[in-house]
Design a protein around this motif. Structure first.
Motif, PDB file in Angstrom:
ATOM      1  N   LEU A   1       0.820  -1.213   0.000  1.00  0.00           N
ATOM      2  CA  LEU A   1       0.000   0.000   0.000  1.00  0.00           C
ATOM      3  C   LEU A   1       0.851   1.259   0.000  1.00  0.00           C
ATOM      4  O   LEU A   1       1.886   1.324   0.673  1.00  0.00           O
ATOM      5  CB  LEU A   1      -0.876   0.014   1.253  1.00  0.00           C
ATOM      6  N   LYS A   2       0.383   2.243  -0.750  1.00  0.00           N
ATOM      7  CA  LYS A   2       1.085   3.520  -0.784  1.00  0.00           C
ATOM      8  C   LYS A   2       0.064   4.660  -0.787  1.00  0.00           C
ATOM      9  O   LYS A   2      -0.124   5.330   0.216  1.00  0.00           O
ATOM     10  CB  LYS A   2       1.971   3.559  -2.034  1.00  0.00           C
ATOM     11  N   GLN A   3      -0.630   4.838  -1.929  1.00  0.00           N
ATOM     12  CA  GLN A   3      -1.580   5.940  -2.043  1.00  0.00           C
ATOM     13  C   GLN A   3      -2.716   5.838  -1.018  1.00  0.00           C
ATOM     14  O   GLN A   3      -3.072   6.825  -0.373  1.00  0.00           O
ATOM     15  CB  GLN A   3      -2.159   5.979  -3.467  1.00  0.00           C
ATOM     16  N   SER A   4      -3.251   4.636  -0.851  1.00  0.00           N
ATOM     17  CA  SER A   4      -4.378   4.469   0.075  1.00  0.00           C
ATOM     18  C   SER A   4      -3.940   4.813   1.507  1.00  0.00           C
ATOM     19  O   SER A   4      -4.682   5.445   2.259  1.00  0.00           O
ATOM     20  CB  SER A   4      -4.919   3.036   0.003  1.00  0.00           C
ATOM     21  N   PHE A   5      -2.734   4.428   1.862  1.00  0.00           N
ATOM     22  CA  PHE A   5      -2.169   4.750   3.179  1.00  0.00           C
ATOM     23  C   PHE A   5      -1.980   6.266   3.305  1.00  0.00           C
ATOM     24  O   PHE A   5      -2.410   6.885   4.289  1.00  0.00           O
ATOM     25  CB  PHE A   5      -0.840   4.000   3.324  1.00  0.00           C
ATOM     26  N   ASP A   6      -1.385   6.857   2.276  1.00  0.00           N
ATOM     27  CA  ASP A   6      -1.145   8.295   2.273  1.00  0.00           C
ATOM     28  C   ASP A   6      -2.473   9.060   2.403  1.00  0.00           C
ATOM     29  O   ASP A   6      -2.576  10.031   3.148  1.00  0.00           O
ATOM     30  CB  ASP A   6      -0.440   8.674   0.964  1.00  0.00           C
ATOM     31  N   ASP A   7      -3.505   8.599   1.706  1.00  0.00           N
ATOM     32  CA  ASP A   7      -4.814   9.265   1.757  1.00  0.00           C
ATOM     33  C   ASP A   7      -5.430   9.172   3.154  1.00  0.00           C
ATOM     34  O   ASP A   7      -6.088  10.101   3.610  1.00  0.00           O
ATOM     35  CB  ASP A   7      -5.783   8.631   0.748  1.00  0.00           C
ATOM     36  N   ILE A   8      -5.247   8.028   3.816  1.00  0.00           N
ATOM     37  CA  ILE A   8      -5.821   7.862   5.158  1.00  0.00           C
ATOM     38  C   ILE A   8      -5.112   8.781   6.157  1.00  0.00           C
ATOM     39  O   ILE A   8      -5.752   9.403   6.999  1.00  0.00           O
ATOM     40  CB  ILE A   8      -5.756   6.383   5.599  1.00  0.00           C
ATOM     41  N   ILE A   9      -3.797   8.897   6.033  1.00  0.00           N
ATOM     42  CA  ILE A   9      -3.060   9.796   6.931  1.00  0.00           C
ATOM     43  C   ILE A   9      -3.404  11.247   6.582  1.00  0.00           C
ATOM     44  O   ILE A   9      -3.620  12.074   7.463  1.00  0.00           O
ATOM     45  CB  ILE A   9      -1.534   9.543   6.834  1.00  0.00           C
ATOM     46  N   GLY A  10      -3.508  11.524   5.266  1.00  0.00           N
ATOM     47  CA  GLY A  10      -3.944  12.836   4.781  1.00  0.00           C
ATOM     48  C   GLY A  10      -3.278  13.988   5.502  1.00  0.00           C
ATOM     49  O   GLY A  10      -2.060  13.994   5.692  1.00  0.00           O
ATOM     50  N   SER A  11      -4.073  14.943   5.923  1.00  0.00           N
ATOM     51  CA  SER A  11      -3.491  16.096   6.622  1.00  0.00           C
ATOM     52  C   SER A  11      -3.678  15.981   8.135  1.00  0.00           C
ATOM     53  O   SER A  11      -3.528  16.959   8.853  1.00  0.00           O
ATOM     54  CB  SER A  11      -4.100  17.385   6.081  1.00  0.00           C
ATOM     55  N   HIS A  12      -4.032  14.777   8.615  1.00  0.00           N
ATOM     56  CA  HIS A  12      -4.035  14.555  10.064  1.00  0.00           C
ATOM     57  C   HIS A  12      -2.607  14.769  10.550  1.00  0.00           C
ATOM     58  O   HIS A  12      -1.663  14.289   9.912  1.00  0.00           O
ATOM     59  CB  HIS A  12      -4.412  13.105  10.388  1.00  0.00           C
ATOM     60  N   ASP A  13      -2.461  15.440  11.632  1.00  0.00           N
ATOM     61  CA  ASP A  13      -1.111  15.747  12.102  1.00  0.00           C
ATOM     62  C   ASP A  13      -0.655  14.691  13.111  1.00  0.00           C
ATOM     63  O   ASP A  13      -0.363  15.019  14.252  1.00  0.00           O
ATOM     64  CB  ASP A  13      -1.121  17.154  12.709  1.00  0.00           C
ATOM     65  N   TYR A  14      -0.592  13.434  12.680  1.00  0.00           N
ATOM     66  CA  TYR A  14      -0.246  12.364  13.619  1.00  0.00           C
ATOM     67  C   TYR A  14       1.247  12.324  13.915  1.00  0.00           C
ATOM     68  O   TYR A  14       2.062  12.526  13.014  1.00  0.00           O
ATOM     69  CB  TYR A  14      -0.619  11.004  13.021  1.00  0.00           C
ATOM     70  N   PRO A  15       1.604  11.995  15.154  1.00  0.00           N
ATOM     71  CA  PRO A  15       3.011  11.670  15.423  1.00  0.00           C
ATOM     72  C   PRO A  15       3.407  10.451  14.576  1.00  0.00           C
ATOM     73  O   PRO A  15       2.543   9.629  14.238  1.00  0.00           O
ATOM     74  CB  PRO A  15       3.024  11.299  16.911  1.00  0.00           C
TER      75      PRO A  15
END
Ligand SMILES: [Zn+2]
Length: 288
Positions: A25-39
């Motif tokens: 996974l790459k894009q789907s993972f990136d989309d889920i993280i999105g602009s959430h500011d997770y550590p």
């Protein structure tokens, strides 16, 4: 370099009682993280949870939805990935405090893993396991051992910086009475699979990867399935949530904020409702 991310491949061994899955996974993972500011540790955890949910979803033999949720008393209050049989995934985590160390138990504390399976047809099923293993894959293996009583092994790899997530699953294929043979096949293939390296999971496509691991075996690979990010939020669902409030509560909210704005926890899309849009809720009689 792997060009084939966001796919799940299922395979089985022609001469052995074992089946497998690999997801990259790459894009789907990136989309889920999105602009959430997770550590970064939380991004890591969500990546593992995402790969795990894809693998778990692909073991289902029916259409429906699944959610894999961790909830505990650590700095990460909860982390969840929801998916369906089309491998459409979304997820979110709630971080309540500073993260000092990065083991699973440091993140989620004393926690449970709740797996909810909602078939389109039929009863909802919920499995709850205490998070006792050191890793998410151990917890999932434990879940399979208790709920399905099938020997299962899971490998999860995440590169949080590059937003790459991958996973593999092996399971005994209980297609004969020879349990001993099934287990010895399973051990043999587990042994081969355990040699997999993160860089192989991230850099080889599924075909190359399976060849690298199992070139002496006869492997049958099924039609690959695309994995994507898809949020199921909608204006109608937001409206339904607002409808559950009393008329006075809605009036008060509009009075104070001029409008009613709702932001989806998963995709962070904001739905905007002004007084005019909410008029049917405030004045049900005026609706024809
Ligand atoms: Zn959404």
């Amino acid at each position: 370099m792997n060009e084939n991310f966001d796919v799940l491949n299922r395979y089985l061994f022609e001469q052995l009682h074992v089946r497998g899955e690999v997801v990259q996974l790459k894009q789907s993972f990136d989309d889920i993280i999105g602009s959430h500011d997770y550590p970064v540790e939380v991004t890591q955890l969500l990546g593992e949870l995402l790969a795990a949910t894809c693998l778990l979803t692909a073991t289902l033999k029916f259409e429906g939805e699944i959610s894999v949720q961790l909830q505990g008393d650590g700095p990460v209050a909860f982390a969840v990935i929801n998916g369906n049989h089309k491998q459409q995934m979304r997820g979110v985590a709630q971080v309540n405090g500073p993260i000092l160390r990065k083991s699973l138990t440091d993140l989620v504390g004393k926690a449970t893993m709740v797996i909810t399976i909602m078939p389109k047809q039929g009863e909802k099923y919920q499995g709850i396991v205490a998070l006792e293993g050191e890793t998410l894959s151990e917890c999932l293996e434990h879940y399979f051992a208790t709920s399905e009583q099938l020997a299962t092994r899971i490998w999860l790899s995440v590169d949080a910086e590059k937003r790459l997530a991958a996973g593999m699953l092996l399971q005994v294929l209980p297609d004969s009475d020879d349990k001993e043979q099934q287990l010895s096949d399973f051990e043999h293939i587990s042994h081969l699979t355990a040699t997999v390296k993160d860089e192989e999971l991230f850099n080889l496509d599924a075909e190359q990867l399976l060849h690298r691991l199992y070139h002496q075996e006869k492997v049958r690979v099924f039609e690959p399935q695309a994995v994507s990010f898809q949020c199921s939020c909608s204006e109608d669902k937001c409206l339904a949530a607002i409808t559950s409030l009393s008329r006075q509560e809605i009036e008060d909210h509009i009075e104070e904020y001029m409008s009613f704005d709702m932001t989806c926890d998963y995709c962070q899309k904001t739905y905007h409702f002004d007084r005019q849009k909410l008029q049917p809720l405030l004045n049900p009689q005026s609706q024809h």
